[in-house]
Write a protein that holds these residues in place. Structure first.
Motif, PDB file in Angstrom:
ATOM      1  N   ALA A  34       0.684  -1.177   0.020  1.00 37.83           N
ATOM      2  CA  ALA A  34       0.047  -0.048  -0.052  1.00 37.83           C
ATOM      3  C   ALA A  34       0.881   0.994  -0.030  1.00 37.83           C
ATOM      4  N   GLU A  35       1.771   1.415   0.810  1.00 33.23           N
ATOM      5  CA  GLU A  35       2.752   2.426   0.970  1.00 33.23           C
ATOM      6  C   GLU A  35       3.705   2.536  -0.287  1.00 33.23           C
ATOM      7  N   ALA A  36       4.031   1.367  -0.825  1.00 36.05           N
ATOM      8  CA  ALA A  36       4.934   1.510  -2.048  1.00 36.05           C
ATOM      9  C   ALA A  36       4.031   1.925  -3.347  1.00 36.05           C
ATOM     10  N   SER A  37       2.960   1.338  -3.578  1.00 40.08           N
ATOM     11  CA  SER A  37       2.258   1.785  -4.691  1.00 40.08           C
ATOM     12  C   SER A  37       1.694   3.273  -4.457  1.00 40.08           C
ATOM     13  N   GLY A  38       1.285   3.609  -3.057  1.00 37.44           N
ATOM     14  CA  GLY A  38       0.798   4.980  -2.958  1.00 37.44           C
ATOM     15  C   GLY A  38       2.161   5.999  -3.154  1.00 37.44           C
ATOM     16  N   SER A  39       3.356   5.680  -2.963  1.00 31.03           N
ATOM     17  CA  SER A  39       4.493   6.638  -3.560  1.00 31.03           C
ATOM     18  C   SER A  39       4.734   6.723  -4.930  1.00 31.03           C
ATOM     19  N   ARG A  40       4.374   5.397  -5.530  1.00 28.32           N
ATOM     20  CA  ARG A  40       4.334   5.403  -6.956  1.00 28.32           C
ATOM     21  C   ARG A  40       3.293   6.299  -7.719  1.00 28.32           C
ATOM     22  N   ALA A  41       2.411   6.280  -6.967  1.00 26.87           N
ATOM     23  CA  ALA A  41       1.058   7.330  -7.528  1.00 26.87           C
ATOM     24  C   ALA A  41       1.482   8.665  -7.439  1.00 26.87           C
ATOM     25  N   GLU A  42       1.729   8.673  -6.254  1.00 28.79           N
ATOM     26  CA  GLU A  42       2.221  10.281  -6.069  1.00 28.79           C
ATOM     27  C   GLU A  42       3.227  10.813  -7.005  1.00 28.79           C
ATOM     28  N   ALA A  43       4.342   9.973  -7.494  1.00 28.41           N
ATOM     29  CA  ALA A  43       5.192  10.293  -8.379  1.00 28.41           C
ATOM     30  C   ALA A  43       4.940  10.286 -10.081  1.00 28.41           C
ATOM     31  N   ASN A  44       4.250   9.403 -10.073  1.00 27.73           N
ATOM     32  CA  ASN A  44       3.753   9.046 -11.482  1.00 27.73           C
ATOM     33  C   ASN A  44       2.216   8.906 -11.926  1.00 27.73           C
ATOM     34  N   LEU A  45       1.413   9.217 -11.276  1.00 30.05           N
ATOM     35  CA  LEU A  45       0.018   9.124 -12.106  1.00 30.05           C
ATOM     36  C   LEU A  45      -0.595  10.703 -11.764  1.00 30.05           C
TER      37      LEU A  45
END
Length: 95
Positions: A84-95
């Protein structure tokens, strides 16, 4: 799991995005996990294409719903919150 059902990457101990980095002690936001976490988004997109908020919400759902937590944490404690935290970090940076 039902016959023919596709399993989420990393839930079978394969080192996919649900597990990559977790045992190694890397922070979920560590850029070295980028490629692994990036593989999870296309898997999610096989069923729907979430925007940033929805993708982060999916990770939160995994943490809040005991059925997801029980399934994904069945091998070892912690991967659900990590994903959850890793995908949230990716979402913030890339989506």
């Amino acid at each position: 799991m039902a016959a023919g059902a596709e399993q989420a990457p990393g839930t079978d101990g394969s080192g996919g995005p649900g597990n990559t980095g977790y045992p190694a002690g890397l922070a979920p936001s560590d850029p070295r996990l980028g490629a692994a976490v990036a593989r999870y988004y296309p898997w999610v997109c096989a069923g729907w294409t979430p925007d940033r908020a929805a993708y982060k919400g999916l990770g939160e759902l995994y943490v809040q719903d005991s059925r997801f937590t029980a399934f994904y944490n069945s091998e070892a404690p912690g991967p659900v919150a990590y994903l959850a935290e890793a995908s949230g970090s990716r979402a913030e940076a890339n989506l």
